[in-house]
Design a protein around this motif. Structure first.
Motif, mmCIF file in Angstrom:
data_model
loop_
_atom_site.group_PDB
_atom_site.id
_atom_site.type_symbol
_atom_site.label_atom_id
_atom_site.label_comp_id
_atom_site.label_asym_id
_atom_site.label_seq_id
_atom_site.Cartn_x
_atom_site.Cartn_y
_atom_site.Cartn_z
ATOM 1 N N LEU A 173 9.253 57.290 56.444
ATOM 2 C CA LEU A 173 10.167 56.514 55.602
ATOM 3 C C LEU A 173 9.408 55.457 54.810
ATOM 4 O O LEU A 173 9.698 55.231 53.623
ATOM 5 N N LYS A 174 8.427 54.813 55.437
ATOM 6 C CA LYS A 174 7.612 53.831 54.718
ATOM 7 C C LYS A 174 6.926 54.487 53.511
ATOM 8 O O LYS A 174 6.908 53.920 52.411
ATOM 9 N N ALA A 175 6.361 55.679 53.727
ATOM 10 C CA ALA A 175 5.687 56.380 52.625
ATOM 11 C C ALA A 175 6.669 56.722 51.510
ATOM 12 O O ALA A 175 6.369 56.549 50.324
ATOM 13 N N LEU A 176 7.849 57.206 51.885
ATOM 14 C CA LEU A 176 8.862 57.568 50.880
ATOM 15 C C LEU A 176 9.294 56.356 50.072
ATOM 16 O O LEU A 176 9.341 56.395 48.838
ATOM 17 N N PHE A 177 9.617 55.268 50.757
ATOM 18 C CA PHE A 177 10.037 54.061 50.051
ATOM 19 C C PHE A 177 8.896 53.526 49.171
ATOM 20 O O PHE A 177 9.128 53.046 48.063
ATOM 21 N N ALA A 178 7.673 53.631 49.666
ATOM 22 C CA ALA A 178 6.515 53.162 48.892
ATOM 23 C C ALA A 178 6.338 53.971 47.614
ATOM 24 O O ALA A 178 5.908 53.445 46.584
ATOM 25 N N LEU A 179 6.668 55.255 47.665
ATOM 26 C CA LEU A 179 6.537 56.129 46.495
ATOM 27 C C LEU A 179 7.706 55.972 45.515
ATOM 28 O O LEU A 179 7.707 56.568 44.444
ATOM 29 N N GLY A 180 8.707 55.187 45.913
ATOM 30 C CA GLY A 180 9.807 54.898 44.998
ATOM 31 C C GLY A 180 11.134 55.541 45.358
ATOM 32 O O GLY A 180 12.071 55.523 44.550
ATOM 33 N N PHE A 181 11.250 56.104 46.563
ATOM 34 C CA PHE A 181 12.520 56.737 46.936
ATOM 35 C C PHE A 181 13.637 55.707 47.066
ATOM 36 O O PHE A 181 13.453 54.643 47.644
ATOM 37 N N GLU A 182 14.785 56.057 46.509
ATOM 38 C CA GLU A 182 16.008 55.271 46.698
ATOM 39 C C GLU A 182 17.106 56.241 47.083
ATOM 40 O O GLU A 182 17.235 57.305 46.491
ATOM 41 N N GLY A 183 17.899 55.866 48.072
ATOM 42 C CA GLY A 183 18.989 56.752 48.480
ATOM 43 C C GLY A 183 19.317 56.589 49.945
ATOM 44 O O GLY A 183 19.064 55.534 50.547
ATOM 45 N N THR A 184 19.854 57.640 50.527
ATOM 46 C CA THR A 184 20.328 57.627 51.910
ATOM 47 C C THR A 184 19.288 58.259 52.830
ATOM 48 O O THR A 184 18.790 59.343 52.539
ATOM 49 N N THR A 185 18.955 57.563 53.895
ATOM 50 C CA THR A 185 18.023 58.104 54.884
ATOM 51 C C THR A 185 18.646 57.963 56.266
ATOM 52 O O THR A 185 19.400 57.020 56.516
ATOM 53 N N TYR A 186 18.345 58.904 57.158
ATOM 54 C CA TYR A 186 18.929 58.845 58.504
ATOM 55 C C TYR A 186 18.096 59.672 59.479
ATOM 56 O O TYR A 186 17.337 60.552 59.075
ATOM 57 N N TYR A 187 18.260 59.355 60.762
ATOM 58 C CA TYR A 187 17.732 60.178 61.847
ATOM 59 C C TYR A 187 18.854 61.125 62.283
ATOM 60 O O TYR A 187 19.995 60.691 62.466
ATOM 61 N N GLN A 188 18.520 62.397 62.461
ATOM 62 C CA GLN A 188 19.538 63.367 62.870
ATOM 63 C C GLN A 188 20.300 62.910 64.109
ATOM 64 O O GLN A 188 21.528 63.031 64.184
ATOM 65 N N SER A 189 19.587 62.375 65.076
ATOM 66 C CA SER A 189 20.187 62.049 66.370
ATOM 67 C C SER A 189 21.192 60.912 66.279
ATOM 68 O O SER A 189 22.006 60.727 67.193
ATOM 69 N N LYS A 190 21.162 60.141 65.177
ATOM 70 C CA LYS A 190 22.042 58.977 65.078
ATOM 71 C C LYS A 190 23.185 59.178 64.081
ATOM 72 O O LYS A 190 23.990 58.263 63.889
ATOM 73 N N ASN A 191 23.234 60.320 63.450
ATOM 74 C CA ASN A 191 24.234 60.570 62.415
ATOM 75 C C ASN A 191 25.370 61.417 62.990
ATOM 76 O O ASN A 191 25.268 62.639 63.082
ATOM 77 N N GLU A 192 26.457 60.762 63.391
ATOM 78 C CA GLU A 192 27.560 61.477 64.057
ATOM 79 C C GLU A 192 28.285 62.441 63.117
ATOM 80 O O GLU A 192 28.699 63.523 63.527
ATOM 81 N N ARG A 193 28.444 62.072 61.850
ATOM 82 C CA ARG A 193 29.103 62.981 60.900
ATOM 83 C C ARG A 193 28.262 64.238 60.697
ATOM 84 O O ARG A 193 28.795 65.336 60.518
ATOM 85 N N LEU A 194 26.939 64.067 60.713
ATOM 86 C CA LEU A 194 26.046 65.223 60.608
ATOM 87 C C LEU A 194 26.252 66.152 61.807
ATOM 88 O O LEU A 194 26.333 67.374 61.646
ATOM 89 N N LYS A 195 26.336 65.578 62.998
ATOM 90 C CA LYS A 195 26.512 66.400 64.198
ATOM 91 C C LYS A 195 27.835 67.164 64.152
ATOM 92 O O LYS A 195 27.912 68.334 64.552
ATOM 93 N N ASP A 196 28.891 66.508 63.662
ATOM 94 C CA ASP A 196 30.184 67.200 63.522
ATOM 95 C C ASP A 196 30.089 68.350 62.529
ATOM 96 O O ASP A 196 30.642 69.432 62.751
ATOM 97 N N LEU A 197 29.380 68.108 61.431
ATOM 98 C CA LEU A 197 29.195 69.164 60.435
ATOM 99 C C LEU A 197 28.362 70.304 61.007
ATOM 100 O O LEU A 197 28.640 71.484 60.747
ATOM 101 N N ALA A 198 27.356 69.975 61.813
ATOM 102 C CA ALA A 198 26.536 71.010 62.455
ATOM 103 C C ALA A 198 27.392 71.877 63.377
ATOM 104 O O ALA A 198 27.237 73.101 63.419
ATOM 105 N N PHE A 199 28.316 71.238 64.100
ATOM 106 C CA PHE A 199 29.209 72.008 64.980
ATOM 107 C C PHE A 199 30.076 72.953 64.155
ATOM 108 O O PHE A 199 30.255 74.124 64.503
ATOM 109 N N GLU A 200 30.594 72.444 63.037
ATOM 110 C CA GLU A 200 31.421 73.290 62.161
ATOM 111 C C GLU A 200 30.593 74.448 61.604
ATOM 112 O O GLU A 200 31.045 75.589 61.560
#
Length: 422
Positions: free
Chosen positions: A127-154
């Protein structure tokens, strides 16, 4: 169909022509020419193929919404081999895309046995490298994203083990967690559309990651309530598993349309308009309305010693925080396209396309096409010796790393904030 590729292998060769022919990947050239600005990685033949990238090109040209997503498996520290996809994502964000980056800690834990603590430690560096290169947007860890886990189940309701066996070669010994990590990746690719609304989504990947793209496109299709088919003289909106009231809403949305058992025929309207209206109806009735994700495919930069760049071969790459002494040793010992003797080099010239040092410049260290062309000319004419080229390249590498490290240090707080998701 057997894919012939294991996306988790660090020891594989990619048959580009076979992949294009067998799996329907198209060459990027013609589509890329429609971009308002063709980025260096497309101009220089690093990104070679695509699926449905024209949807993203249209969005860039028309300034309409689109998403760009990638994921990084935190099984070690980021290095030279990760730089290309990072640059691709940042460039698409700069063109107006909604940026998403997943730290695939579930995958690293399931496939590589990396501890959760190490996943967070390595993830922070990506993430440090991405932000350093100019990334802007949404970042997350899979294990902490509950909506992602629900979508994975679907998504998992649309995937069976015979498909995973056919695509990835999974067998009776494959752990359930490995299968779950695959479905989580499918959800990663679809998550931007869940989070920010359905829109074309590009996933820049290496050619070895194509199995994930194929599976996700299949799942996205299966999760749709309707298909919209252009039949020439009319457009047929066909229900796959839509509620009766959703099909009725499609009929009402198009005055003069005809409703049959399981489909509605619409005349006199452009397909895109019908597609958009049907997508809105689908979402209003509890569906996802996903676009099939698009993808771009880049070739791999060879390792500094030739062959594949791999963290299991330390001499083949360098990390972003590696010591100056170590980086110098690796660049100065890199495999070149030089001749056997200096006399031969002066007479015949070097072979830049076989040279890891030239390719390091082509991929990353020379942004200016004119400077790159001059480097090639000096090499091929015999004017430039390999030793001198390495010295010049090392200076560029050192300047790049100093700048990147300074920026990485400055954005460390942003990387730490991502861990506090939810």
């Amino acid at each position: 169909m057997q894919s012939g590729m294991n996306p988790w292998s660090s020891n594989q060769t990619i048959d580009v022509d076979r992949l294009f022919a067998e799996f329907g990947i198209g060459p990027i050239g013609e589509v890329a020419r429609r971009l308002p600005e063709v980025p260096p990685f497309m101009r220089r033949g690093v990104v070679v193929g695509h699926r449905d990238y024209q949807l993203v090109v249209d969005a860039i040209r028309n300034r309409t919404p689109f998403h760009v997503l990638t994921g990084f498996m935190p099984s070690g520290l980021p290095h030279l081999g990760h730089l290309m996809v990072m640059k691709e994502v940042v460039w698409h964000v700069q063109q107006g895309g909604n940026g998403y980056v997943a730290i695939a800690d579930r995958e690293a834990h399931a496939v590589r046995g990396i501890s959760w603590e190490k996943c967070r430690e390595f993830g922070r560096e990506y993430l440090k490298a991405l932000f350093a290169l100019g990334f802007e947007g949404t970042t997350y860890y899979q294990s902490k994203n509950e909506r992602l886990k629900d979508l994975a189940f679907e998504a998992s309701t649309k995937v069976n083990f015979s498909e995973l066996a056919a695509i990835y070669g999974f067998g009776p010994e494959t752990s359930l967690s490995h299968a779950m990590s695959v479905v989580t990746q499918v959800a990663d690719i679809l998550f931007p559309q869940l989070d920010a609304g359905p829109a074309p989504t590009v996933v820049p990947v290496g050619l070895d990651q194509d199995p994930h793209i194929r599976l996700t496109r299949d799942v996205a299709y299966k999760l749709r309530m309707f298909t919209v088919e252009d039949r020439g003289d009319h457009i047929s909106v066909r229900s796959k598993n839509a509620p009766a009231e959703a099909l009725e809403a499609v009929c009402r949305a198009f005055p003069g349309s005809k409703k049959y058992a399981g489909h509605v025929d619409v005349r006199g309207l452009p397909p895109a308009r019908v597609e958009n209206a049907v997508r809105e109806i689908e979402i209003a009735h509890g569906g996802f309305g996903f676009y099939l994700p698009s993808s771009t495919y880049h070739i791999f930069m060879p390792g500094l010693q030739g062959g594949k760049m791999s963290s299991s071969v330390p001499e083949s790459l360098f990390g972003f925080y590696e010591s100056d002494r170590s980086v110098k040793k690796k660049v100065m010992a890199a495999l070149t396209g030089g001749r056997m003797t200096l006399e031969e080099q002066r007479r015949l010239g070097g072979e830049p396309d076989r040279c890891s040092v030239y390719l390091l410049n082509l991929f990353h260290m020379l942004e200016d096409d004119v400077e790159l062309a001059d480097l090639r000319r000096r090499c091929e004419s015999g004017e430039l010796t390999c030793g001198q080229c390495k010295k010049e390249t090392l200076e560029r590498v050192q300047a790049f790393l100093v700048d990147l490290r300074d920026k990485m240090d400055a954005v460390e707080h942003l990387a730490e904030e991502v861990e506090r998701w939810n």
